[in-house]
Motif scaffolding. Structure first.
Motif, PDB file in Angstrom:
ATOM      1  N   ARG A  38       0.711  -1.236   0.118  1.00 51.16           N
ATOM      2  CA  ARG A  38      -0.194  -0.051   0.039  1.00 51.16           C
ATOM      3  C   ARG A  38       0.700   1.297   0.059  1.00 51.16           C
ATOM      4  O   ARG A  38       0.728   2.178  -0.702  1.00 51.16           O
ATOM      5  N   GLU A  42       0.756   3.684  -2.982  1.00 52.71           N
ATOM      6  CA  GLU A  42       0.119   5.058  -2.806  1.00 52.71           C
ATOM      7  C   GLU A  42       1.012   6.119  -3.205  1.00 52.71           C
ATOM      8  O   GLU A  42       0.580   7.315  -3.663  1.00 52.71           O
ATOM      9  N   ARG A  55      -7.470  -0.893   1.041  1.00 51.91           N
ATOM     10  CA  ARG A  55      -6.943   0.563   1.401  1.00 51.91           C
ATOM     11  C   ARG A  55      -7.408   0.880   2.762  1.00 51.91           C
ATOM     12  O   ARG A  55      -8.898   0.640   3.058  1.00 51.91           O
TER      13      ARG A  55
END
Length: 125
Positions: A38, A42, A55
């Motif tokens: 993540r 991101e 998420r």
């Protein structure tokens, strides 16, 4: 492995079931890997802003609310709206694991993470 007593005569081996405690460690490692992925995705902008799964702070509920709001906005504006509903249940089981690994490698994550995901995919095959 730890034998857990199910009931009945304690001298009968069949009244115990084996329980592996390694799953706790594996589950923790899965969380670490997911957090790392993540962070990488991101920061690189690889995740689509409408992506709600995978998420923190997003869920199926937040996805549903967003879709309902989009439909309501379209109706208010008199815009024709078509909808296609797709059930992605067990999607990970259906995706080509080789293709998934290729895409993960392309995002330039740490190769140790790629090896971990590859091993998990191999166990699922």
């Amino acid at each position: 492995m730890v034998p857990v007593y199910k009931g009945g005569d304690q001298l009968v081996v069949g009244n115990y079931r084996p329980v592996s405690l390694t799953w706790v460690v594996c589950k923790q490692m899965d969380h670490v890997i997911a957090w790392y992925l993540r962070q990488v995705w991101e920061m690189s902008g690889s995740l689509y802003e409408g992506q709600h799964g995978f998420r923190p702070g997003y869920s199926c509920k937040s996805q549903s609310v967003m879709i309902c709001q989009d439909i309501a906005d379209s109706l208010d504006e008199g815009v024709r709206t078509d909808a296609i509903i797709i059930d992605f249940s067990k999607a990970f089981d259906l995706v080509s694991h080789d293709r998934l690994l290729t895409k993960i490698v392309a995002t330039r994550v740490d190769l140790r993470v790629v090896v971990w995901v590859k091993d998990v995919c191999r166990e699922l095959d």
